[in-house]
Scaffold this motif. Structure first.
Motif, PDB file in Angstrom:
ATOM      1  N   GLY A 567       0.811  -1.204   0.000  1.00 18.16           N
ATOM      2  CA  GLY A 567       0.000   0.000   0.000  1.00 18.16           C
ATOM      3  C   GLY A 567       0.851   1.264   0.000  1.00 18.16           C
ATOM      4  N   LEU A 568       0.553   2.163   0.944  1.00 16.77           N
ATOM      5  CA  LEU A 568       1.248   3.447   1.021  1.00 16.77           C
ATOM      6  C   LEU A 568       2.511   3.371   1.867  1.00 16.77           C
ATOM      7  CD1 LEU A 568      -1.889   5.698   1.572  1.00 16.77           C
ATOM      8  CD2 LEU A 568      -0.480   5.642  -0.477  1.00 16.77           C
ATOM      9  N   PHE A 569       2.955   2.163   2.180  1.00 20.74           N
ATOM     10  CA  PHE A 569       4.092   2.004   3.092  1.00 20.74           C
ATOM     11  C   PHE A 569       5.334   2.710   2.566  1.00 20.74           C
ATOM     12  CE2 PHE A 569       7.987  -0.340   4.006  1.00 20.74           C
ATOM     13  CZ  PHE A 569       8.040  -0.212   5.377  1.00 20.74           C
ATOM     14  N   ASP A 570       5.694   2.481   1.301  1.00 21.39           N
ATOM     15  CA  ASP A 570       6.920   3.073   0.750  1.00 21.39           C
ATOM     16  C   ASP A 570       6.853   4.592   0.742  1.00 21.39           C
ATOM     17  OD1 ASP A 570       8.139   0.671   0.367  1.00 21.39           O
ATOM     18  OD2 ASP A 570       7.513   0.448  -1.715  1.00 21.39           O
ATOM     19  N   GLU A 571       5.657   5.145   0.425  1.00 20.89           N
ATOM     20  CA  GLU A 571       5.521   6.602   0.391  1.00 20.89           C
ATOM     21  C   GLU A 571       5.708   7.201   1.786  1.00 20.89           C
ATOM     22  OE1 GLU A 571       3.766   4.641  -1.564  1.00 20.89           O
ATOM     23  OE2 GLU A 571       4.559   5.463  -3.432  1.00 20.89           O
ATOM     24  N   TYR A 572       5.042   6.582   2.780  1.00 22.40           N
ATOM     25  CA  TYR A 572       5.192   7.077   4.143  1.00 22.40           C
ATOM     26  C   TYR A 572       6.626   6.907   4.644  1.00 22.40           C
ATOM     27  CZ  TYR A 572       0.317   8.089   5.371  1.00 22.40           C
ATOM     28  OH  TYR A 572      -0.922   8.649   5.451  1.00 22.40           O
ATOM     29  N   LEU A 573       7.222   5.743   4.384  1.00 28.17           N
ATOM     30  CA  LEU A 573       8.564   5.474   4.895  1.00 28.17           C
ATOM     31  C   LEU A 573       9.570   6.482   4.352  1.00 28.17           C
ATOM     32  CD1 LEU A 573      10.458   3.646   6.509  1.00 28.17           C
ATOM     33  CD2 LEU A 573      10.725   2.244   4.455  1.00 28.17           C
ATOM     34  N   GLU A 574       9.469   6.806   3.077  1.00 35.84           N
ATOM     35  CA  GLU A 574      10.392   7.773   2.486  1.00 35.84           C
ATOM     36  C   GLU A 574      10.281   9.124   3.174  1.00 35.84           C
ATOM     37  OE1 GLU A 574      11.100  10.089  -1.772  1.00 35.84           O
ATOM     38  OE2 GLU A 574       9.655   8.450  -1.640  1.00 35.84           O
ATOM     39  N   MET A 575       9.060   9.579   3.426  1.00 33.07           N
ATOM     40  CA  MET A 575       8.877  10.880   4.048  1.00 33.07           C
ATOM     41  C   MET A 575       9.255  10.869   5.526  1.00 33.07           C
ATOM     42  SD  MET A 575       7.910  13.120   1.848  1.00 33.07           S
ATOM     43  CE  MET A 575       9.123  12.339   0.797  1.00 33.07           C
ATOM     44  N   ILE A 576       9.010   9.755   6.227  1.00 34.72           N
ATOM     45  CA  ILE A 576       9.367   9.684   7.646  1.00 34.72           C
ATOM     46  C   ILE A 576      10.886   9.702   7.806  1.00 34.72           C
ATOM     47  CG2 ILE A 576       9.206   8.292   9.734  1.00 34.72           C
ATOM     48  CD1 ILE A 576       6.582   9.608   8.892  1.00 34.72           C
ATOM     49  N   LEU A 577      11.595   8.962   6.949  1.00 35.87           N
ATOM     50  CA  LEU A 577      13.054   8.983   7.008  1.00 35.87           C
ATOM     51  C   LEU A 577      13.584  10.375   6.683  1.00 35.87           C
ATOM     52  CD1 LEU A 577      13.915   5.573   5.297  1.00 35.87           C
ATOM     53  CD2 LEU A 577      14.057   6.131   7.734  1.00 35.87           C
ATOM     54  N   GLN A 578      12.941  11.041   5.735  1.00 35.60           N
ATOM     55  CA  GLN A 578      13.345  12.413   5.425  1.00 35.60           C
ATOM     56  C   GLN A 578      13.087  13.331   6.617  1.00 35.60           C
ATOM     57  OE1 GLN A 578      10.958  15.585   3.561  1.00 35.60           O
ATOM     58  NE2 GLN A 578      11.953  14.954   1.677  1.00 35.60           N
ATOM     59  N   PHE A 579      11.965  13.134   7.302  1.00 35.21           N
ATOM     60  CA  PHE A 579      11.667  13.922   8.499  1.00 35.21           C
ATOM     61  C   PHE A 579      12.753  13.725   9.553  1.00 35.21           C
ATOM     62  CE2 PHE A 579       9.682  14.298  12.704  1.00 35.21           C
ATOM     63  CZ  PHE A 579       9.138  15.575  12.629  1.00 35.21           C
ATOM     64  N   GLY A 580      13.244  12.480   9.681  1.00 36.07           N
ATOM     65  CA  GLY A 580      14.337  12.229  10.608  1.00 36.07           C
ATOM     66  C   GLY A 580      15.598  12.971  10.223  1.00 36.07           C
ATOM     67  N   PHE A 581      15.941  12.967   8.926  1.00 37.22           N
ATOM     68  CA  PHE A 581      17.114  13.701   8.467  1.00 37.22           C
ATOM     69  C   PHE A 581      16.935  15.194   8.704  1.00 37.22           C
ATOM     70  CE2 PHE A 581      19.502  10.382   6.505  1.00 37.22           C
ATOM     71  CZ  PHE A 581      20.731  10.940   6.203  1.00 37.22           C
ATOM     72  N   THR A 582      15.706  15.676   8.563  1.00 37.66           N
ATOM     73  CA  THR A 582      15.442  17.114   8.685  1.00 37.66           C
ATOM     74  C   THR A 582      15.540  17.594  10.120  1.00 37.66           C
ATOM     75  OG1 THR A 582      13.953  16.927   6.789  1.00 37.66           O
ATOM     76  CG2 THR A 582      13.771  18.909   8.106  1.00 37.66           C
ATOM     77  N   THR A 583      15.300  16.707  11.085  1.00 37.85           N
ATOM     78  CA  THR A 583      15.232  17.139  12.486  1.00 37.85           C
ATOM     79  C   THR A 583      16.363  16.615  13.355  1.00 37.85           C
ATOM     80  OG1 THR A 583      13.736  15.268  12.936  1.00 37.85           O
ATOM     81  CG2 THR A 583      12.726  17.399  12.443  1.00 37.85           C
ATOM     82  N   ILE A 584      16.836  15.389  13.107  1.00 40.42           N
ATOM     83  CA  ILE A 584      17.751  14.757  14.064  1.00 40.42           C
ATOM     84  C   ILE A 584      19.112  15.438  14.087  1.00 40.42           C
ATOM     85  CG2 ILE A 584      19.000  12.627  14.573  1.00 40.42           C
ATOM     86  CD1 ILE A 584      16.569  11.070  13.735  1.00 40.42           C
ATOM     87  N   PHE A 585      19.706  15.735  12.919  1.00 41.85           N
ATOM     88  CA  PHE A 585      21.028  16.357  12.867  1.00 41.85           C
ATOM     89  C   PHE A 585      20.960  17.743  12.229  1.00 41.85           C
ATOM     90  CE2 PHE A 585      22.068  11.808  12.981  1.00 41.85           C
ATOM     91  CZ  PHE A 585      22.940  11.795  14.051  1.00 41.85           C
ATOM     92  N   VAL A 586      19.838  18.418  12.419  1.00 37.55           N
ATOM     93  CA  VAL A 586      19.666  19.700  11.746  1.00 37.55           C
ATOM     94  C   VAL A 586      20.622  20.754  12.280  1.00 37.55           C
ATOM     95  CG1 VAL A 586      17.914  20.646  13.309  1.00 37.55           C
ATOM     96  CG2 VAL A 586      17.855  21.223  10.875  1.00 37.55           C
ATOM     97  N   ALA A 587      21.130  20.591  13.504  1.00 40.25           N
ATOM     98  CA  ALA A 587      22.090  21.559  14.047  1.00 40.25           C
ATOM     99  C   ALA A 587      23.391  21.545  13.262  1.00 40.25           C
ATOM    100  CB  ALA A 587      22.365  21.255  15.523  1.00 40.25           C
ATOM    101  N   ALA A 588      23.692  20.415  12.603  1.00 38.50           N
ATOM    102  CA  ALA A 588      24.917  20.329  11.818  1.00 38.50           C
ATOM    103  C   ALA A 588      24.696  20.668  10.356  1.00 38.50           C
ATOM    104  CB  ALA A 588      25.504  18.916  11.923  1.00 38.50           C
ATOM    105  N   PHE A 589      23.431  20.677   9.918  1.00 39.99           N
ATOM    106  CA  PHE A 589      23.159  20.916   8.500  1.00 39.99           C
ATOM    107  C   PHE A 589      21.862  21.715   8.374  1.00 39.99           C
ATOM    108  CE2 PHE A 589      22.026  19.329   4.126  1.00 39.99           C
ATOM    109  CZ  PHE A 589      23.098  19.921   3.495  1.00 39.99           C
ATOM    110  N   PRO A 590      21.917  23.033   8.578  1.00 33.97           N
ATOM    111  CA  PRO A 590      20.691  23.845   8.563  1.00 33.97           C
ATOM    112  C   PRO A 590      19.972  23.872   7.222  1.00 33.97           C
ATOM    113  CG  PRO A 590      22.529  25.029   9.575  1.00 33.97           C
ATOM    114  CD  PRO A 590      23.104  23.827   8.929  1.00 33.97           C
ATOM    115  N   LEU A 591      20.626  23.464   6.143  1.00 35.19           N
ATOM    116  CA  LEU A 591      19.979  23.486   4.835  1.00 35.19           C
ATOM    117  C   LEU A 591      19.127  22.246   4.591  1.00 35.19           C
ATOM    118  CD1 LEU A 591      22.830  24.862   2.542  1.00 35.19           C
ATOM    119  CD2 LEU A 591      20.883  26.097   3.498  1.00 35.19           C
TER     120      LEU A 591
END
Length: 814
Positions: A567-591
């Motif tokens: 179903g929508l698993f791949d679509e959600y997983l891609e965005m959730i992993l991106q959300f992790g990249f956007t928030t977890i180490f954002v202090a090192a990569f503000p862009l």
């Protein structure tokens, strides 16, 4: 449904003679009967909107904005409502359909009263419960698909998504054409999504995914703006940064080699470029941005709950409850001999013993642990590659690579790591599928939740393990010159660049994020396009013509790609992993938020194009929210606070600079922390090493005479240690312990402060908007009134008819 049987009334394929299509249609009587059983809500009266006073204020703002609209693009971020159909479902009160009260509902045409998505859902509901053979387990369409009796079962698209005529002059041919023009077309990338139309065509579950994706993308705008501001702040303050100035002017400071033998001595000024790049990401605004992103993640989730509540109200999902799911055929076949009474239905059903369930969960958990160990082993292999190749690049013939051996090592390691990530993802999917089936979940939702957790855990660890290594372990346990710590007593552990470890973390995040998003977008659109093109080519070759063949709709849809099995698993997983990249180490990569925003603007149209043109139409299903993904998002938000606190305290030089400014710099004791207070920081952060104290295997081939004409006696390295001529050579200085204490204090204060802000925001923002709560109460009151008035009107009509009939009979009496 596509089948290879010939025992039913069928439609033959024009291409494959062995494929039979069974086209199903449900008449009005069947639709009405099952719609009543399924409690399908249908419109029965126009809504009377009640606008609070604040909406009048908003209308005044809209009038002011309209004055400046001539400078904006035509209808920016707005839907072309004149091209959309009259979605009257959202303008009407709805109630569960009832054949006894059919006169209450708004029925202009029985053929269009139930839309296509609802009709498909009703037909699928029937097919899932009908018995196809005599026998206890011979029920449902899924079993026929599982045993290969049917190849596929799917609702048909409404027609072609293209038209020779313009939609503005001739209107839309069908809803699919309308979705393509106002949603999937690249020309409308800057406009809002027609979520109501998406919901009517694909169902609430897919509609909620695109609503969440649109909301996430919209919330990325402030995050991307602030992140870009932090980056631009670094650019504008670069010329005034005392630390980078001192690094660039330190031509007399000679740094110790970063690897054994082949790595040469180098001037600190040679890392001038890297010091400037580091300042772009590690500056005074970084801490503010880390706090902002932690708060942003909380605000995003809290306001999504409010947005979801509004969508659930508009789509009549507030009171909707999922039906009791059927037992999976695999579970039923495995435990058919053990039965117990279902407390809801009162019927016997297969039962899994507690001991059997626990043993299977233990085996599954062991498999998960083993796969995480595989990830750690892969990261360990990357570490070995880094410590081995840094010496290789240092002895390279090309001066460009030889002089930038550390950057070349990091860049190639990241690319190799990305390839390993993509290869392991394929393995993880098979392992997660095997472990989930081993657990024998009872229902499809339990299976989906179990599979989702495993895949997310595998991919999250796989994607972020090397990033965690660079952020928190690289250069932390290397020892010091003369007493280096070694891997397997052979390879010297890798050190950070003289300008710090943050540049390595930035490269890791930037390369992985760009490569992964590019690869995902190619696989999402490129693979279906290639597959569908190949299918059309084969069809043309079989017919011996290059011209287009006019196939019926069912065969066109059969030649499209089926929706993912998960179903929508791949679509959600891609965005959730991106959300992790956007928030977890954002202090090192503000862009990171900016890259995510640009990707998501493309992602929405890619997904829309894929659903409308490249995939078979999925079955319309209902859902109240995004399910287990919301809990995963909350977990990522908590993890992001912890990781950003450690990145600022440990990876960046923010704390050492702060300690120097207030304790050891020229402004010590004055309570100031400007750039003038950072004079001498670089020299204070470097320790002195006597070259004659090198181990034999670490001693460089060069004696450093190329710098001053005579062999060097001393070199510098990043650490806080006593000089070799002190009472305790190479022991930690007092400044080291001050920096360590400040780092630990910062982590504690930062985490508690941010968590308090997050909890305060969660408490202050209610899950349900006040105006929506008032509308729901008012609607409930009006519905009761209207139902009462409608019933009273019906009774009065019946009484009048009885009186009229009674008079007629009285007049006919002889």
């Amino acid at each position: 449904m596509a089948s290879k049987t010939t025992k039913s009334r069928h439609l033959s394929s024009l291409v494959n003679s062995d494929v039979i299509f069974v086209k199903l249609h449900a008449p009005w009587e069947v639709l009405g009967r099952y719609a009543e059983q399924m409690n399908v809500r249908m419109p029965f009266r126009r809504k009377i909107y009640y606008l609070p006073r604040r909406y009048k204020f908003m209308s005044r703002i809209d009038k002011q904005i309209s004055r400046f609209r001539r400078w904006l693009p035509k209808k920016p971020m707005r839907l072309d409502k004149e091209t959309l159909p009259d979605l009257e479902e959202n303008d009407c009160y709805t109630a569960p359909f009832s054949q006894q009260r059919i006169h209450h509902f708004i029925i202009h045409n029985k053929d269009t009263f139930f839309n296509n998505a609802t009709r498909s859902r009703i037909v699928h509901h029937i097919l899932q419960r009908i018995k196809y053979e005599e026998g206890k387990n011979k029920i449902g369409l899924n079993r026929l698909l599982t045993n290969g009796s049917y190849e596929a079962a799917f609702p048909l698209h409404e027609g072609s998504y293209r038209s020779k005529n313009s939609i503005k002059t001739h209107g839309a041919v069908n809803h699919r054409h309308l979705l393509y023009e106002c949603w999937a077309s690249w020309g409308v990338w800057y406009k809002y999504q027609p979520l109501d139309l998406v919901r009517r065509y694909f169902g609430e579950k897919i509609g909620l995914y695109f609503a969440w994706l649109g909301w996430y993308t919209g919330m990325l705008f402030p995050a991307a703006f602030i992140g870009l501001f932090v980056f631009l702040y670094g650019v504008t303050t670069l010329d005034h940064c005392q630390v980078s100035k001192e690094v660039c002017q330190a031509t007399d400071i000679i740094m110790c080699p970063v690897c054994d033998k082949y790595c040469p001595f180098m001037r600190l000024s040679d890392s001038c470029v890297y010091a400037k790049v580091t300042h772009l990401f590690d500056n005074g605004a970084t801490v503010f941005f880390a706090v902002f992103m932690a708060v942003w993640a909380t605000v995003f989730l809290e306001f999504w709950k409010r947005r979801r509540a509004v969508i659930a109200y508009d789509w009549d999902l507030i009171d909707w409850e999922e039906e009791e799911e059927e037992i999976r055929p695999q579970f039923e076949a495995k435990y058919s001999k053990k039965e117990r009474m279902n407390p809801i239905s009162g019927k016997p059903e297969p039962y899994q013993a507690f001991t059997d369930k626990c043993s299977r969960l233990i085996v599954s958990a062991s498999g998960i642990f083993f796969m995480i160990c595989v990830v750690i082993a892969a990261v360990f292999g990357i570490v070995i590659y880094r410590v081995v190749t840094v010496s290789t690049f240092a002895a390279f013939k090309w001066a460009l690579i030889r002089n930038n051996s550390q950057v070349a090592t990091t860049g190639t390691a990241v690319c190799i790591n990305f390839c390993i990530i993509m290869l392991l993802n394929v393995l993880y999917e098979k392992v997660a599928l095997l472990l989930t089936n081993l657990e024998q979940p009872r229902t499809e939702s339990e299976w989906e939740n179990s599979f989702t957790l495993k895949m997310f855990l595998f991919q999250f660890v796989n994607l972020n393990s090397s990033t965690f290594y660079i952020a928190f372990f690289l250069g932390r346990f290397t020892g010091h010159p003369g007493a280096y710590l070694r891997l397997i007593n052979r390879w010297r552990l890798e050190e950070c660049h003289p300008s710090g470890c943050l540049i390595d973390l930035c490269m890791q995040m930037g390369i992985i994020m760009v490569l992964k998003q590019t690869w995902n977008n190619f696989m999402e659109l490129g693979y279906p396009l290639i597959q569908n093109w190949w299918t059309r080519r084969k069809v043309r070759q079989e017919h011996g013509t290059e011209r287009k063949i006019n196939f019926p709709q069912w065969e066109k849809d059969y030649n499209l790609q089926p929706m993912n099995a998960y179903g929508l698993f791949d679509e959600y997983l891609e965005m959730i992993l991106q959300f992790g990249f956007t928030t977890i180490f954002v202090a090192a990569f503000p862009l990171a938020p900016l890259l995510a925003l640009l990707n998501n603007i493309i992602e929405i149209r890619l997904d829309a194009y894929k659903f409308v043109t490249q995939w078979r139409r999925p079955l319309a299903s209902r859902a109240k929210d995004i399910g287990i993904w919301y809990g995963i998002l909350e977990g990522i938000g908590i993890l992001s606070v912890i990781t950003n606190a450690f990145v600022i305290a440990i990876t960046s030089d923010f704390i050492p600079r702060l300690v120097y400014a207030y304790k050891y710099g020229p402004c010590a004791g004055q309570g100031e922390a400007g750039q003038k207070c950072m004079v001498g920081y670089v020299n204070a952060s470097l320790s002195v090493f006597r070259i004659s104290d090198f181990e034999n295997r670490s001693e460089p081939e060069s004696d450093g005479s190329e710098f001053s004409g005579t062999p060097l006696k001393y070199c510098r390295y990043r650490d806080y240690r006593d000089p070799p001529h002190s009472l305790a050579p190479y022991g930690y200085t007092l400044q080291f312990w001050h920096v360590l204490a400040a780092r630990l204090a910062f982590i504690i204060v930062f985490e508690h402060l941010v968590f308090c802000i997050k909890h305060l925001i969660s408490y202050l923002i209610p899950d349900l908007p006040k105006d929506l709560r008032d509308r729901m109460r008012r609607e409930k009151y009006l519905i009761q009134e209207m139902m009462y008035e409608a019933e009273l009107e019906r009774l009065q009509k019946e009484r009048k008819e009885r009186k009229k009939n009674g008079k007629a009979h009285h007049n006919e009496w002889p």
